[in-house]
Design an enzyme around this catalytic site. Structure first.
Site, PDB file in Angstrom:
ATOM      1  N   LYS A 136       0.834  -1.205   0.000  1.00  0.00           N
ATOM      2  CA  LYS A 136       0.000   0.000   0.000  1.00  0.00           C
ATOM      3  C   LYS A 136       0.873   1.262   0.000  1.00  0.00           C
ATOM      4  O   LYS A 136       0.644   2.178  -0.792  1.00  0.00           O
ATOM      5  CB  LYS A 136      -0.931   0.008   1.223  1.00  0.00           C
ATOM      6  N   ASP A 154      -6.368   0.484   0.559  1.00  0.00           N
ATOM      7  CA  ASP A 154      -6.451   0.681   2.010  1.00  0.00           C
ATOM      8  C   ASP A 154      -7.677  -0.069   2.528  1.00  0.00           C
ATOM      9  O   ASP A 154      -8.303  -0.827   1.787  1.00  0.00           O
ATOM     10  CB  ASP A 154      -6.504   2.183   2.354  1.00  0.00           C
TER      11      ASP A 154
END
Ligand code: SF4
Length: 228
Positions: A136, A154
């Site tokens: 991420k 996320d």
């Protein structure tokens, strides 16, 4: 809306449904704003990386406090490396997990200097070799610091993907891989922003607003659990 932990996933969305899904999101969700500068508005890739490390499992306002305190102490990999881990930990205390994050920041700077001559690399694989940088963070750095379009996954994006059938994955990394494969190229630059906004305003974690959701005719969870 019940979650799907113990039941097999319904079929993934078809390519046609995915086109429709993104078309609806593009018409109903704000995309990336001109003013968006990335994690805590950091001005360069090094600081974007550290801000990402600080943001793990931390509220935005606490991350902002920790980020500000950290960059008061040092602003480059070499000056950061001259600090003690304990000194870094004290500065970043507001963001939680500060001992682990302080160690990672120290190691991050050491590896960045040793392997990349102090320059943040521009590839996902290389970014993920840096301590504290997972998939991420790497995608966020690529998008915000280097202007390379990716879809960072996320908690909001992960939830939306798994509820709708856009990209089922037991982990965020698996979902990110599938999402990258399935998202039409026209939607990639804005997909991260649309999906986050959609997760924050419609497909909420505890009480998704299914009856008024613009994609409920496509969503696999809705079809399976509400329409039968
Ligand atoms: S219908 Fe909409 S709000 Fe409900 S679970 Fe599906 S995507 Fe989320």
């Amino acid at each position: 809306m019940a979650n799907q932990k113990d039941t097999p996933n319904p079929p993934s969305l078809s390519p046609r449904e995915i086109e429709r899904f993104y078309t609806i999101l593009s018409q109903t969700m704000p995309g990336r704003s001109q003013a968006a500068k990335g994690p805590k508005g950091q001005p360069n890739p090094f600081r974007t990386c550290l801000s990402c490390i600080l943001s793990a499992q931390s509220l935005d306002r606490n991350t902002a406090l920790a980020t500000k305190a950290l960059f008061k102490l040092a602003r480059t990999p070499r000056t950061m490396l001259q600090l003690d881990v304990a000194e870094i930990a004290t500065a970043i205390k507001p963001c939680g997990l500060y001992n682990v994050k302080a160690k990672n920041i120290h190691k991050f700077c050491a590896v960045l200097i040793d392997e990349f001559n102090g320059v943040v690399p521009q590839s996902r694989d290389q970014l993920m070799r840096l301590p504290g940088i997972g998939r991420k963070c790497a995608d966020i750095v690529l998008q915000f610091a280097f202007g390379i379009d990716t879809i960072a996954v996320d908690t909001h994006v992960f939830r939306v993907c798994n509820r709708t059938g856009l990209a089922y994955g037991k982990t965020a990394d698996r979902t990110a891989d599938l999402l990258q494969q399935r998202t039409p190229s026209w939607a990639v630059p804005q997909a991260h922003f649309w999906l986050i906004q959609f997760g924050k305003t419609v497909c909420l974690s505890r009480s998704p607003r299914c009856p008024v959701c613009a994609v409920n005719g496509i969503c696999q969870t809705y079809k399976q659990q509400v329409l039968g």
